[in-house]
Design a protein around this motif. Structure first.
Motif, PDB file in Angstrom:
ATOM      1  N   TYR A 333       0.854  -1.186   0.000  1.00 38.76           N
ATOM      2  CA  TYR A 333       0.000   0.000   0.000  1.00 38.76           C
ATOM      3  C   TYR A 333       0.890   1.235   0.000  1.00 38.76           C
ATOM      4  N   GLY A 334       0.502   2.246  -0.800  1.00 39.29           N
ATOM      5  CA  GLY A 334       1.214   3.512  -0.856  1.00 39.29           C
ATOM      6  C   GLY A 334       2.271   3.549  -1.943  1.00 39.29           C
ATOM      7  N   THR A 335       3.067   4.633  -1.887  1.00 38.48           N
ATOM      8  CA  THR A 335       4.131   4.840  -2.883  1.00 38.48           C
ATOM      9  C   THR A 335       5.481   5.094  -2.218  1.00 38.48           C
ATOM     10  N   GLY A 336       5.579   4.887  -0.908  1.00 37.00           N
ATOM     11  CA  GLY A 336       6.820   5.162  -0.183  1.00 37.00           C
ATOM     12  C   GLY A 336       7.690   3.948   0.005  1.00 37.00           C
ATOM     13  N   HIS A 337       7.883   3.120  -1.011  1.00 32.59           N
ATOM     14  CA  HIS A 337       8.684   1.907  -0.902  1.00 32.59           C
ATOM     15  C   HIS A 337      10.180   2.245  -0.986  1.00 32.59           C
ATOM     16  N   ALA A 338      11.012   1.207  -0.863  1.00 29.57           N
ATOM     17  CA  ALA A 338      12.463   1.383  -0.989  1.00 29.57           C
ATOM     18  C   ALA A 338      13.080   0.104  -1.531  1.00 29.57           C
ATOM     19  N   VAL A 339      14.197   0.290  -2.286  1.00 32.52           N
ATOM     20  CA  VAL A 339      14.995  -0.832  -2.781  1.00 32.52           C
ATOM     21  C   VAL A 339      16.408  -0.627  -2.245  1.00 32.52           C
ATOM     22  N   PHE A 340      16.923  -1.638  -1.500  1.00 32.81           N
ATOM     23  CA  PHE A 340      18.212  -1.467  -0.838  1.00 32.81           C
ATOM     24  C   PHE A 340      18.879  -2.828  -0.656  1.00 32.81           C
ATOM     25  N   GLN A 341      20.149  -2.898  -1.082  1.00 30.76           N
ATOM     26  CA  GLN A 341      20.961  -4.107  -0.910  1.00 30.76           C
ATOM     27  C   GLN A 341      20.270  -5.365  -1.433  1.00 30.76           C
ATOM     28  N   GLY A 342      19.631  -5.266  -2.614  1.00 30.16           N
ATOM     29  CA  GLY A 342      19.001  -6.428  -3.234  1.00 30.16           C
ATOM     30  C   GLY A 342      17.689  -6.842  -2.618  1.00 30.16           C
ATOM     31  N   ASN A 343      17.054  -5.946  -1.845  1.00 32.09           N
ATOM     32  CA  ASN A 343      15.776  -6.253  -1.209  1.00 32.09           C
ATOM     33  C   ASN A 343      14.777  -5.128  -1.481  1.00 32.09           C
ATOM     34  N   PHE A 344      13.499  -5.494  -1.514  1.00 35.57           N
ATOM     35  CA  PHE A 344      12.412  -4.537  -1.721  1.00 35.57           C
ATOM     36  C   PHE A 344      11.637  -4.428  -0.411  1.00 35.57           C
ATOM     37  N   PHE A 345      11.516  -3.193   0.127  1.00 33.42           N
ATOM     38  CA  PHE A 345      10.847  -2.947   1.395  1.00 33.42           C
ATOM     39  C   PHE A 345       9.543  -2.190   1.142  1.00 33.42           C
ATOM     40  N   TYR A 346       8.451  -2.644   1.771  1.00 28.63           N
ATOM     41  CA  TYR A 346       7.161  -1.993   1.555  1.00 28.63           C
ATOM     42  C   TYR A 346       6.231  -2.266   2.739  1.00 28.63           C
ATOM     43  N   GLN A 347       5.142  -1.466   2.843  1.00 29.94           N
ATOM     44  CA  GLN A 347       4.129  -1.693   3.869  1.00 29.94           C
ATOM     45  C   GLN A 347       3.110  -2.695   3.371  1.00 29.94           C
ATOM     46  N   ARG A 348       2.795  -3.648   4.175  1.00 30.08           N
ATOM     47  CA  ARG A 348       1.741  -4.612   3.846  1.00 30.08           C
ATOM     48  C   ARG A 348       0.391  -3.933   4.056  1.00 30.08           C
ATOM     49  N   ILE A 349      -0.481  -4.019   3.059  1.00 28.31           N
ATOM     50  CA  ILE A 349      -1.769  -3.341   3.130  1.00 28.31           C
ATOM     51  C   ILE A 349      -2.589  -3.877   4.307  1.00 28.31           C
ATOM     52  N   GLY A 350      -3.147  -2.923   5.085  1.00 26.29           N
ATOM     53  CA  GLY A 350      -4.007  -3.286   6.197  1.00 26.29           C
ATOM     54  C   GLY A 350      -3.275  -3.668   7.464  1.00 26.29           C
ATOM     55  N   TYR A 351      -1.935  -3.532   7.488  1.00 27.68           N
ATOM     56  CA  TYR A 351      -1.154  -3.923   8.660  1.00 27.68           C
ATOM     57  C   TYR A 351      -0.065  -2.886   8.916  1.00 27.68           C
ATOM     58  N   ALA A 352       0.332  -2.766  10.180  1.00 26.15           N
ATOM     59  CA  ALA A 352       1.460  -1.907  10.542  1.00 26.15           C
ATOM     60  C   ALA A 352       2.738  -2.715  10.431  1.00 26.15           C
ATOM     61  N   GLU A 353       2.990  -3.277   9.256  1.00 24.36           N
ATOM     62  CA  GLU A 353       4.126  -4.151   9.025  1.00 24.36           C
ATOM     63  C   GLU A 353       4.938  -3.674   7.831  1.00 24.36           C
TER      64      GLU A 353
END
Length: 512
Positions: A333-353
């Motif tokens: 969910y959203g557009t504030g993701h990140a790509v760092f050191q070969g990994n993709f980080f993002y918020q899971r929709i509907g969770y504070a994760e």
């Protein structure tokens, strides 16, 4: 007296007689002079005509003589026949000629036979005779020069439509067109994926005492860990959670390593257009965080989905030739993701994760659960209402920018240890987050953009996360399409990537 009158009458009669006699003599003399003039003119004309007849007669005799010679030397049969015909015609006219005269005037005449011969040889002075028999067709003449081009004709009638041609190669996408008129409502679609959770309800009645090992995130409990900082991280690499940031003290920065690079932004350039995907919301980024980074481009479309696209280079990205599409285990969910050191980080929709997705293994490898963080409903991080979490990569690593679900006067910034998915520090920054549209971290400094829906706005808030001091700043920032819902900093190239109403832009930063 009578005698005198008679004498006078005789004298008058005598004078009148002489006057009439003189008048008659003068009249006769004038007639003779006129006659002489006429005779001389007619004689000259006759002499001229005679000379012309003699010259034409001589020419005709010469032509006849030449024709005889040519006949003897192989003259054409047709010309020989024409010559004989003319001789017979002349002889016949001579035999039938009468002795009549052709009067040229009252005082001159010419024999009719002479006149006819003259007319036959000098046709310019006589009217044409009776038409002769049609001659044989002449030889074909030489071709004339080509004529000039004529004027262009009118367009012809429209022809019938030809067969459909083969499909050509896909061209480069152009900039978005003007929004069209609102269309008619379509048919009801099928049910989509479950939406984000609603706002937290009102406080309920106090419940019975529960198990001391339970917690809000409902994360599976792991073995007891060592005593650490206020942020608790279980040994299970897939699970972690942190207590309410509002209820814990900020971790002293003296225990953290100093900023790896000190810099401040002095100027933001005008944006450079890269391409237009079309989706109003989205995320795109290059992973340049390691020495082995290949410069691949990573893209997500829409505000919520589970597809991540990989492009081998910026050129392939501009030409929309993606290398691979990853299917995420959880929807983002959203557009504030990140790509760092070969990994993709993002918020899971509907969770504070925060989910960590390994691009190498193509699967989720860890997640971090942040308790009491705003993650659904209308408790968005910024005034643009497009994200709850904003992950930002700078020279020091990954930062998570988020908020508490009940406090609009504070932005929470935590530094993430991406290896074990734990929080290294958490800071509460006092600022009215609803007055800003987006933000990012560069060289350990938090920058906030005032209004990304305005064509021209300002970056007028900066906070040093290491020295914990506000900085005075005012930088001009341009949103050409007036819907900039993703702004991310690229530390290696000192650039900003943005997503403005479906258009991907790059800003170059001048730092000092």
């Amino acid at each position: 007296m009578a005698l005198q009158n008679q004498n006078e009458a005789k004298i008058a009669s005598y004078i009148w007689f002489h006057i009439k006699t003189l008048y008659l003599l003068i009249t006769l003399l004038g007639i003779l002079v006129l006659f002489s003039i006429l005779c001389s003119f007619e004689w000259a004309h006759f002499a001229n005509c005679s000379n012309k007849m003699d010259s034409h007669t001589a020419r005709e005799m010469k032509v006849t003589r030449n024709r005889r010679d040519l006949s003897k030397t192989g003259y054409t049969e047709r010309e020989t026949r024409d010559t004989k015909h003319a001789s017979r015609y002349t002889q016949r006219r001579r035999n039938n000629a009468s002795n009549d005269w052709v009067w040229m005037s009252s005082f001159s005449r010419i024999p009719s036979q002479v006149m006819e011969e003259f007319c036959a040889s000098a046709k310019n002075y006589c009217p044409p005779g009776l038409p002769g028999k049609p001659g044989l067709p002449g030889r074909k003449g030489d071709s004339g020069r080509p004529g000039d081009n004529g004027l262009s004709g009118k367009d012809g009638a429209k022809g019938i439509q030809g067969p459909k041609g083969t499909t050509g190669d896909k061209g480069i996408s152009g900039p978005p067109g003007v929004s069209g008129a609102v269309g008619t409502p379509g048919m009801k679609g099928s049910s989509g994926d479950p939406g984000a959770s609603g706002r937290r309800g009102e406080k309920g009645d106090k419940g019975e005492k529960g198990d001391s090992n339970s917690h809000v995130c409902q994360c599976p409990q792991g073995p007891k860990g060592n005593k650490g900082e206020p942020a608790y991280v279980h040994s299970d690499s897939l699970v972690g959670w942190v207590k309410d940031p509002k209820m814990i003290n900020e971790r002293p920065l003296s225990n953290l390593p100093s900023s790896t690079e000190s810099c401040r932004i002095r100027l933001v350039s005008r944006p450079q257009f890269q391409r237009s995907i079309g989706a109003l919301w989205g995320f795109w980024m290059q992973d340049l965080s390691s020495e082995n980074s290949s410069g691949n481009v990573w893209v997500t479309k829409y505000i919520s989905d589970n597809i991540l696209y990989e492009y081998s280079s910026m050129t392939d990205f501009r030409k929309d030739r993606f290398k691979k599409a990853y299917t995420l285990e959880y929807y983002f969910y959203g557009t504030g993701h990140a790509v760092f050191q070969g990994n993709f980080f993002y918020q899971r929709i509907g969770y504070a994760e925060i989910i960590k997705f390994s691009l190498k293994d193509n699967k989720s490898s860890a997640k971090l659960c942040i308790e009491r963080a705003a993650y659904s409903g209308d408790t968005f991080l910024y005034g643009t209402e497009s994200s709850y979490f904003d992950l930002s990569v700078d020279e020091n690593g990954i930062w998570i920018i988020y908020s508490n679900d009940s406090d609009t006067e504070t932005i929470i910034v935590s530094r993430l240890n991406h290896t074990n998915m734990s929080l290294m520090t958490t800071l509460n920054v006092s600022v009215d987050r609803k007055q800003y549209s987006n933000g990012f971290v560069a060289c350990g400094i938090l920058y906030l953009i005032r209004d990304t829906r305005a064509k021209t706005t300002d970056i007028d808030y900066a906070y040093d996360l290491f020295t914990r001091h506000n900085l005075t700043i005012s930088l001009k920032f341009i949103n050409p399409f007036q819907m900039n819902n993703m702004v991310a900093y690229v530390p290696k190239t000192k650039q900003i990537f943005s997503w403005d109403r479906g258009n991907q832009l790059i800003y170059t930063l001048s730092v000092y």
